[in-house]
Design an enzyme around this catalytic site. Structure first.
Site, PDB file in Angstrom:
ATOM      1  N   SER A 143       0.852  -1.196   0.000  1.00  0.00           N
ATOM      2  CA  SER A 143       0.000   0.000   0.000  1.00  0.00           C
ATOM      3  C   SER A 143       0.886   1.245   0.000  1.00  0.00           C
ATOM      4  O   SER A 143       2.084   1.155   0.300  1.00  0.00           O
ATOM      5  CB  SER A 143      -0.859  -0.022   1.274  1.00  0.00           C
ATOM      6  OG  SER A 143      -1.455   1.228   1.528  1.00  0.00           O
ATOM      7  N   TYR A 156      -4.044  -0.776   9.832  1.00  0.00           N
ATOM      8  CA  TYR A 156      -3.791  -0.943   8.393  1.00  0.00           C
ATOM      9  C   TYR A 156      -2.364  -0.494   8.061  1.00  0.00           C
ATOM     10  O   TYR A 156      -1.624  -1.184   7.355  1.00  0.00           O
ATOM     11  CB  TYR A 156      -4.815  -0.133   7.594  1.00  0.00           C
ATOM     12  CG  TYR A 156      -4.757  -0.379   6.098  1.00  0.00           C
ATOM     13  CD1 TYR A 156      -5.360  -1.497   5.537  1.00  0.00           C
ATOM     14  CD2 TYR A 156      -4.106   0.512   5.252  1.00  0.00           C
ATOM     15  CE1 TYR A 156      -5.312  -1.727   4.169  1.00  0.00           C
ATOM     16  CE2 TYR A 156      -4.055   0.289   3.889  1.00  0.00           C
ATOM     17  CZ  TYR A 156      -4.666  -0.826   3.343  1.00  0.00           C
ATOM     18  OH  TYR A 156      -4.608  -1.053   1.997  1.00  0.00           O
TER      19      TYR A 156
END
Ligand code: NAP
Length: 251
Positions: A143, A156
């Protein structure tokens, strides 16, 4: 040149293949010639149908990857059906949003378990099979938050930073075994995962203004990078985290 990217005869296990980035990757790998084992907690019926329409073999494997208990039965089932796994794409992932001061242990564990713990043990199980065969390609989905801090997504960010570290560790350990381990770091891609951001007028505008390409990415935008990292075109690429982000990190 097409031979460099040819995946004919290869078997790719893609997690979270029913929708979004996982579906985009599964279809791109199939277009390059791979057969697809589509794994996830929801049936990947649409993906399987589309892969079969391309003339490739595709099977659906139901697995709840929030628990490591799902890993070995999944790998055994795929090996039982396909006989081999040449490519593993660790794509399944979740996100939970809350201010750091309010963030719960449940939201921490849920994200870390699916995005990082299960990812590692899937790499381990499939990696053992690849090492025994002397070849294999693992592509983890990282990410922008592998590189940046983000906001209101502590578990996350921790999980995706961990994915970057694990990708490099596994690359170090397995490069000499003929197994390449790399990652793709998608930018802002329009999927279920980002529906809340797309729906937030202010955040959506802020994000769009920061992307040099001037648009959200589409799951299809990730497919080419996945084919590259799954194919012999990337045989000397190891422990790399490839940003596919419309220029976000360059800004
Ligand atoms: P998505 O549309 O929400 O898809 C997530 C996939 O993971 C779905 O197939 C989902 O299955 C599956 N999944 C979630 N929990 C699971 C579990 N416990 N067991 C099995 N499968 C599970 O999101 P996406 O945007 O395509 O995300 C795919 C990956 O890309 C994730 O790792 C995400 O963190 C990463 N990523 C996305 C973006 C973005 O902008 N979209 C950016 C960077 C990284 P269900 O459909 O059954 O829930």
């Amino acid at each position: 040149m097409p031979g460099l990217f040819d995946l004919s005869g290869k078997v790719a296990l893609v997690t979270g293949a029913n929708t979004g980035i996982g579906q985009g990757i599964a279809l791109a790998l199939a277009e390059a010639g791979a057969d697809i084992a589509a794994a996830g907690r929801s049936a990947a019926t649409e993906t399987v149908d589309k892969v079969q329409a391309l003339g490739r073999k595709a099977e659906n494997f139901r697995a709840d990857l929030s628990s490591v208990a799902a890993v070995q039965p999944l790998v055994d089932a795929v090996l039982g059906e396909f006989g081999r796994i040449d490519v593993l794409v660790n794509n399944a992932g979740i996100i939970r949003r809350a201010d750091a001061v309010d963030f719960t242990e449940e939201d921490w564990d849920a994200v870390m378990d699916t995005n990082l713990k299960t990812l590692f043990f899937l790499c381990q199980s499939v990696g053992r099979h690849m090492i025994a065969r002397g070849s294999g390609k693992i592509v983890n989905i990282a990410s922008m938050l592998t590189f940046q801090g983000g906001i209101r997504v502590p578990s996350y960010t921790a999980s995706k930073s961990g994915v970057g570290g694990l990708t490099k560790l596994l690359a170090n350990e397995w490069a000499a075994e003929g197994v390449q381990v790399n990652a793709i770091a998608p930018g802002y891609i329009a999927t279920n995962n980002t529906a809340a951001l797309q729906g937030d007028e202010t955040r959506n505008r802020q994000i769009m203004e920061r992307i040099p390409a001037g648009r959200w990415g589409d799951p299809k935008d990730i497919g080419g990078a996945a084919v590259f990292l799954a194919s012999s075109a990337s045989d000397y690429v190891q422990g790399h985290i490839l940003a596919v982000d419309g220029g976000w990190l360059a800004r």
